[in-house]
Design a protein around this motif. Structure first.
Motif, PDB file in Angstrom:
ATOM      1  N   HIS A 100       0.841  -1.207   0.000  1.00 61.95           N
ATOM      2  CA  HIS A 100       0.000   0.000   0.000  1.00 61.95           C
ATOM      3  C   HIS A 100       0.873   1.251   0.000  1.00 61.95           C
ATOM      4  N   ARG A 158       2.501   1.704  -3.443  1.00 60.17           N
ATOM      5  CA  ARG A 158       1.539   2.199  -4.452  1.00 60.17           C
ATOM      6  C   ARG A 158       1.344   3.700  -4.343  1.00 60.17           C
ATOM      7  N   GLN A 162      -4.983   0.565   4.232  1.00 62.83           N
ATOM      8  CA  GLN A 162      -5.312  -0.238   3.053  1.00 62.83           C
ATOM      9  C   GLN A 162      -6.825  -0.431   2.971  1.00 62.83           C
TER      10      GLN A 162
END
Length: 174
Positions: free
Chosen positions: A94, A97, A168
């Motif tokens: 997460h 990203r 997340q």
């Protein structure tokens, strides 16, 4: 009607247009409070929605600096050691990203409801307060606390430290 940051706020009113939601009326929950099941579920849903908006507003404010690689800490509360690898991988993925750099990972196995009674979480929060990291990345809000009041206190603590919390799984997915 109360004024908070120049925005009119009526207790119980939906304030979806406000960038940072006002403090919830009656934010301190009393243990053992008895509620009607139907209204309790509606109140809990509204509170989770509000907590999500509060966290997201803080996240947007702190990440709007234009820096592409903010330093963050991963924090995981693991019940069993077999959960640990998967939870760490999810939280790290997460962060990656988002384009953030993970400085360190903190793993806690003390299942105490009060976040301030977990020494590993206290170390992670202290690192954010010192400015060593910009924020915390967790899998879900239960890594911080399942209690709405304790979770809200932690959000305010991070906000006061100029930090943020990124999840997340958002609060309303619980």
């Amino acid at each position: 009607m109360m004024l908070r940051s120049g925005v009119a706020y009526r207790p119980g009113a939906v304030t979806r247009q406000v960038a940072v939601p006002p403090l919830m009326p009656g934010a301190v929950l009393r243990p053992g409070a008895v509620r009607n099941a139907a209204s309790g579920e509606a109140e809990a849903g509204e509170r989770r929605w509000w907590l999500r908006r509060l966290r997201e507003a803080q996240l947007r404010t702190r990440t709007a600096t234009g820096r592409s690689s903010l330093p963050v800490l991963v924090y995981v509360l693991a019940k069993r050691s077999d959960d640990l690898g998967g939870c760490l991988a999810v939280a790290r993925a997460h962060a990656q990203r988002q384009g953030w750099s993970v400085l360190d990972s903190y793993v806690d196995d003390l299942w105490r409801s009060e976040p301030h009674r977990r020494p590993i979480l206290a170390r992670a929060l202290a690192a954010v307060r010192r400015g060593d990291a910009s924020g915390l990345v967790c899998v879900s809000r239960t890594d911080i606390s399942a209690s709405d009041a304790l979770y809200e206190q932690t959000l305010h603590l991070l906000h006061g430290a100029q930090g943020f919390l990124s999840l997340q799984h958002p609060e309303t997915d619980l």
